[in-house]
Motif scaffolding. Structure first.
Motif, PDB file in Angstrom:
ATOM      1  N   LEU A 141       0.841  -1.208   0.000  1.00 50.77           N
ATOM      2  CA  LEU A 141       0.000   0.000   0.000  1.00 50.77           C
ATOM      3  C   LEU A 141       0.872   1.252   0.000  1.00 50.77           C
ATOM      4  N   VAL A 142       1.897   1.275   0.824  1.00 56.32           N
ATOM      5  CA  VAL A 142       2.783   2.448   0.884  1.00 56.32           C
ATOM      6  C   VAL A 142       3.439   2.688  -0.479  1.00 56.32           C
ATOM      7  N   LEU A 143       3.907   1.621  -1.111  1.00 59.19           N
ATOM      8  CA  LEU A 143       4.512   1.777  -2.438  1.00 59.19           C
ATOM      9  C   LEU A 143       3.481   2.252  -3.463  1.00 59.19           C
ATOM     10  N   SER A 144       2.272   1.698  -3.410  1.00 57.38           N
ATOM     11  CA  SER A 144       1.210   2.126  -4.334  1.00 57.38           C
ATOM     12  C   SER A 144       0.863   3.593  -4.124  1.00 57.38           C
ATOM     13  N   GLU A 145       0.742   3.986  -2.861  1.00 63.46           N
ATOM     14  CA  GLU A 145       0.418   5.378  -2.542  1.00 63.46           C
ATOM     15  C   GLU A 145       1.516   6.311  -3.045  1.00 63.46           C
ATOM     16  N   ALA A 146       2.776   5.912  -2.878  1.00 63.87           N
ATOM     17  CA  ALA A 146       3.885   6.753  -3.338  1.00 63.87           C
ATOM     18  C   ALA A 146       3.858   6.928  -4.856  1.00 63.87           C
ATOM     19  N   ILE A 147       3.595   5.846  -5.557  1.00 65.04           N
ATOM     20  CA  ILE A 147       3.540   5.925  -7.022  1.00 65.04           C
ATOM     21  C   ILE A 147       2.338   6.751  -7.473  1.00 65.04           C
ATOM     22  N   LEU A 148       1.188   6.542  -6.839  1.00 62.74           N
ATOM     23  CA  LEU A 148       0.007   7.347  -7.175  1.00 62.74           C
ATOM     24  C   LEU A 148       0.255   8.825  -6.865  1.00 62.74           C
ATOM     25  N   ALA A 149       0.872   9.115  -5.731  1.00 64.94           N
ATOM     26  CA  ALA A 149       1.171  10.504  -5.367  1.00 64.94           C
ATOM     27  C   ALA A 149       2.095  11.151  -6.402  1.00 64.94           C
ATOM     28  N   LEU A 150       3.053  10.385  -6.902  1.00 65.50           N
ATOM     29  CA  LEU A 150       3.950  10.898  -7.939  1.00 65.50           C
ATOM     30  C   LEU A 150       3.156  11.322  -9.173  1.00 65.50           C
ATOM     31  N   PHE A 151       2.210  10.489  -9.582  1.00 62.56           N
ATOM     32  CA  PHE A 151       1.436  10.811 -10.783  1.00 62.56           C
ATOM     33  C   PHE A 151       0.440  11.937 -10.542  1.00 62.56           C
ATOM     34  N   VAL A 152      -0.168  11.974  -9.357  1.00 62.82           N
ATOM     35  CA  VAL A 152      -1.164  13.005  -9.081  1.00 62.82           C
ATOM     36  C   VAL A 152      -0.496  14.344  -8.766  1.00 62.82           C
ATOM     37  N   TYR A 153       0.452  14.335  -7.842  1.00 68.98           N
ATOM     38  CA  TYR A 153       1.045  15.592  -7.389  1.00 68.98           C
ATOM     39  C   TYR A 153       2.319  15.958  -8.147  1.00 68.98           C
ATOM     40  N   GLY A 154       3.062  14.959  -8.582  1.00 74.51           N
ATOM     41  CA  GLY A 154       4.298  15.250  -9.307  1.00 74.51           C
ATOM     42  C   GLY A 154       4.071  15.549 -10.777  1.00 74.51           C
ATOM     43  N   PHE A 155       3.228  14.748 -11.413  1.00 80.98           N
ATOM     44  CA  PHE A 155       2.983  14.915 -12.849  1.00 80.98           C
ATOM     45  C   PHE A 155       1.687  15.666 -13.154  1.00 80.98           C
ATOM     46  N   GLY A 156       0.871  15.931 -12.134  1.00 75.05           N
ATOM     47  CA  GLY A 156      -0.314  16.767 -12.302  1.00 75.05           C
ATOM     48  C   GLY A 156      -1.541  16.101 -12.893  1.00 75.05           C
ATOM     49  N   TYR A 157      -1.632  14.773 -12.848  1.00 72.65           N
ATOM     50  CA  TYR A 157      -2.842  14.108 -13.346  1.00 72.65           C
ATOM     51  C   TYR A 157      -3.979  14.276 -12.341  1.00 72.65           C
ATOM     52  N   ALA A 158      -5.206  14.399 -12.834  1.00 68.33           N
ATOM     53  CA  ALA A 158      -6.376  14.525 -11.961  1.00 68.33           C
ATOM     54  C   ALA A 158      -6.606  13.207 -11.216  1.00 68.33           C
ATOM     55  N   HIS A 159      -7.157  13.308 -10.018  1.00 63.45           N
ATOM     56  CA  HIS A 159      -7.405  12.128  -9.190  1.00 63.45           C
ATOM     57  C   HIS A 159      -8.272  11.094  -9.897  1.00 63.45           C
ATOM     58  N   ASN A 160      -9.208  11.552 -10.701  1.00 60.13           N
ATOM     59  CA  ASN A 160     -10.117  10.618 -11.375  1.00 60.13           C
ATOM     60  C   ASN A 160      -9.774  10.424 -12.854  1.00 60.13           C
ATOM     61  N   SER A 161      -8.526  10.667 -13.222  1.00 58.39           N
ATOM     62  CA  SER A 161      -8.126  10.518 -14.624  1.00 58.39           C
ATOM     63  C   SER A 161      -7.878   9.050 -14.979  1.00 58.39           C
ATOM     64  N   SER A 162      -7.898   8.789 -16.261  1.00 57.62           N
ATOM     65  CA  SER A 162      -7.624   7.437 -16.748  1.00 57.62           C
ATOM     66  C   SER A 162      -6.200   7.003 -16.433  1.00 57.62           C
ATOM     67  N   MET A 163      -5.271   7.940 -16.463  1.00 56.37           N
ATOM     68  CA  MET A 163      -3.877   7.614 -16.168  1.00 56.37           C
ATOM     69  C   MET A 163      -3.720   7.147 -14.718  1.00 56.37           C
ATOM     70  N   VAL A 164      -4.377   7.807 -13.795  1.00 56.75           N
ATOM     71  CA  VAL A 164      -4.301   7.403 -12.390  1.00 56.75           C
ATOM     72  C   VAL A 164      -4.945   6.032 -12.205  1.00 56.75           C
TER      73      VAL A 164
END
Length: 167
Positions: A101-124
């Motif tokens: 879970l921690v690893l998944s959260e870190a990767i998701l955080a990278l895409f949402v906050y680091g790369f700027g994808y929306a929380h409900n985007s297809s990429m996320v």
């Protein structure tokens, strides 16, 4: 005079090991598919509803699907393995899932906050699926190694379970 146990041919050992591994993989896959559907369903519902961001949604969906997966794996995938106590098994099981879970959260955080994808985007959503897939390989190995132990290893007279798991 000590009698040695009967020798099992390599072919017989491989046959019996293969059958057990196939049973474990098949049942693990079935439980995993159902847990995956639970995880994705809850994650999608929470992120699409707008009340939760992707990180909170992932935490909630993982806790629910992990609880389901524990019971499915204990009673189906690894039912033939030794029972070493509910407290020990659940502790290791949820710790392993906590790591994923921690690893998944870190990767998701990278895409949402680091790369700027929306929380409900297809990429996320795609990243979420990818983290589940990577975590699945790790979990199968870790469950067999730390959670659902082989009966022969548990019942060895000189085995110190704490030392064995510390290796």
């Amino acid at each position: 005079m000590t009698t040695s146990p009967p020798r099992v041919s390599l072919l017989e050992h491989v046959r019996s090991s293969w059958r057990i591994l196939l049973k474990e993989l098949t049942a693990f896959g079935l439980v995993g598919c159902l847990a995956f559907a639970i995880d994705i369903g809850i994650f999608t519902a929470l992120t699409q509803g707008g009340d939760f961001g992707s990180l909170k949604s992932k935490a909630v969906s993982t806790v629910v699907s992990t609880t389901f997966a524990y019971f499915g794996n204990r009673h189906l995938s690894f039912s033939h393995r030794a029972r070493t106590g509910l407290k020990r098994e659940t502790g290791f099981f949820f710790a392993i899932n906590g790591v994923t879970l921690v690893l998944s959260e870190a990767i998701l955080a990278l895409f949402v906050y680091g790369f700027g994808y929306a929380h409900n985007s297809s990429m996320v959503a795609l990243v979420n699926v990818a983290t589940i897939a990577l975590g699945t390989v790790f979990r199968f190995w870790a469950y067999k190694r730390f959670v659902f132990l082989h009966p022969d290893r548990v019942h060895e007279p000189d085995l110190d379970l704490d030392v064995e798991l510390a290796e």
